[in-house]
Design an enzyme around this catalytic site. Structure first.
Site, mmCIF file in Angstrom:
data_model
loop_
_atom_site.group_PDB
_atom_site.id
_atom_site.type_symbol
_atom_site.label_atom_id
_atom_site.label_comp_id
_atom_site.label_asym_id
_atom_site.label_seq_id
_atom_site.Cartn_x
_atom_site.Cartn_y
_atom_site.Cartn_z
ATOM 1 N N LEU A 129 0.862 -1.175 0.000
ATOM 2 C CA LEU A 129 0.000 0.000 0.000
ATOM 3 C C LEU A 129 0.901 1.228 0.000
ATOM 4 C CD1 LEU A 129 -2.680 -0.871 2.744
ATOM 5 C CD2 LEU A 129 -2.992 -0.966 0.257
ATOM 6 N N ASP A 130 0.456 2.307 -0.622
ATOM 7 C CA ASP A 130 1.219 3.542 -0.596
ATOM 8 C C ASP A 130 1.366 4.028 0.845
ATOM 9 O OD1 ASP A 130 1.299 3.490 -3.350
ATOM 10 O OD2 ASP A 130 -0.407 4.857 -3.588
ATOM 11 N N LYS A 131 2.383 4.836 1.075
ATOM 12 C CA LYS A 131 2.675 5.364 2.410
ATOM 13 C C LYS A 131 1.443 5.974 3.075
ATOM 14 C CE LYS A 131 5.412 9.134 4.519
ATOM 15 N NZ LYS A 131 4.382 10.195 4.535
ATOM 16 N N ARG A 145 -5.430 5.967 -7.491
ATOM 17 C CA ARG A 145 -5.111 7.398 -7.547
ATOM 18 C C ARG A 145 -5.014 7.875 -8.996
ATOM 19 N NH1 ARG A 145 0.110 7.727 -3.823
ATOM 20 N NH2 ARG A 145 -0.169 9.981 -4.104
ATOM 21 N N THR A 163 -1.733 5.593 2.276
ATOM 22 C CA THR A 163 -2.950 4.784 2.176
ATOM 23 C C THR A 163 -2.981 3.848 3.370
ATOM 24 O OG1 THR A 163 -2.949 4.850 -0.245
ATOM 25 C CG2 THR A 163 -4.218 3.097 0.794
#
EC number: 5.4.99.-
Length: 298
Positions: A131-133, A231, A135
């Protein structure tokens, strides 16, 4: 080290990136810290190099990444002998990398969960997907290679369930929809992904949960798992995520990054064959902004 420009006309950062192994981001940082000079003088990264310019540069010292256990808070939603499901907090990077040498999910996993799969080596032990930082939400973690292979194969076969909730800008007109647009690295900005014909197939399903005057609350389900997929896809259709510093507008909901939460995760247990599904609520700041939007509609 020093190089002499044989053909001028380009930006300093791009020219040096083309002629060395340094990235443009490394070059820009080196310019700021005085590690790069042109003919003995400091120049901006946007400086247009001239034929005959002598560029002196020092290679930035590499950051030491720390793959060590750290006693960081970790919300373990489920754990057995083969796997774990964790609820990653917003703001935590999944594994050590440049700029984030420690304090990552991997550092926490090494402390709280002793056995982790080795398929991704010491860099990403146990990490099946990311997961993105900024998120938040659910991630599956493999505790042995057998589980890792099975979980990764299920992801590749598009059989795992990954359902998110998000707040996006504007009113999404359709209650349900499918965004099918290939994603690859942006040619304009190496930090960004973009919809491009040369990209890999990417499919995102969406379902409108609530509409507000300037925002929409959505449920999104991933069929593929490209970098920044939700995104990029939402920005592509004109409804970027609220709070997204990379793909969204500056005027947005105040928070700690994009309002995107991996709420539901489902998969087949690699040993028992049992279907498993987990759900967690969005972080407090997400829920607070959602309530504020609802009250503003009254």
């Amino acid at each position: 080290m020093e190089i002499t420009i044989k053909e001028g006309g380009g930006r300093l950062d791009k020219t040096l990136s083309d002629l060395t192994d340094l990235s443009r981001s490394q070059i820009k940082e080196a310019v700021k810290t005085g590690l790069i000079s042109v003919n003995g003088q400091s120049k901006k990264a946007s400086y247009t190099v001239q034929t005959g310019d002598k560029i002196s540069y020092q290679i930035p010292q590499a950051e030491m990444l720390e793959y060590a256990p750290q006693n960081l808070p970790l919300d373990i939603v489920y754990e057995d002998a083969d796997l774990a499901v964790v609820n990653k907090v917003q703001g935590m990077v999944v594994h050590p990398a440049a700029g984030h040498t420690s304090g990552t999910l991997v550092n926490a996993l090494l402390y709280h969960i002793k056995d982790l799969s080795t398929i991704n080596g010491v860099i990403r032990p146990g990490i099946v997907h990311r997961l993105d930082k900024d998120t938040s939400g659910l991630l599956m973690v493999a505790k042995n290679d057998l589980a890792h292979q099975a979980l990764a194969a299920e992801l590749k076969a598009k059989k795992s369930l990954r359902r998110y909730v998000a707040i996006v800008h504007g009113n999404v007109p359709d209650d349900f929809g499918l965004i099918e647009a290939p994603i690859g690295r942006s040619k304009k900005d190496r930090k960004k992904q973009a919809v491009t014909a040369q990209g890999k197939p990417a499919l995102t399903h969406f379902h409108v949960l609530e509409r507000f005057s300037s925002y929409t609350f959505l449920e999104l389900t991933l069929e593929t798992g490209r970098t920044h997929q939700i995104r990029v896809h939402m920005a592509y259709i004109g409804h970027p995520l609220a709070g997204d510093p990379l793909y969204g507008p500056r005027k947005t909901l105040q928070g700690e990054g994009q309002f995107l939460h991996a709420q539901t995760l489902g998969f087949t247990h690699p040993r028992s064959g049992k279907l498993m599904e987990f759900s967690v609520s969005p972080p407090q700041i997400f829920q607070e902004r959602l309530e504020q939007l609802r009250k503003a509609e009254l």
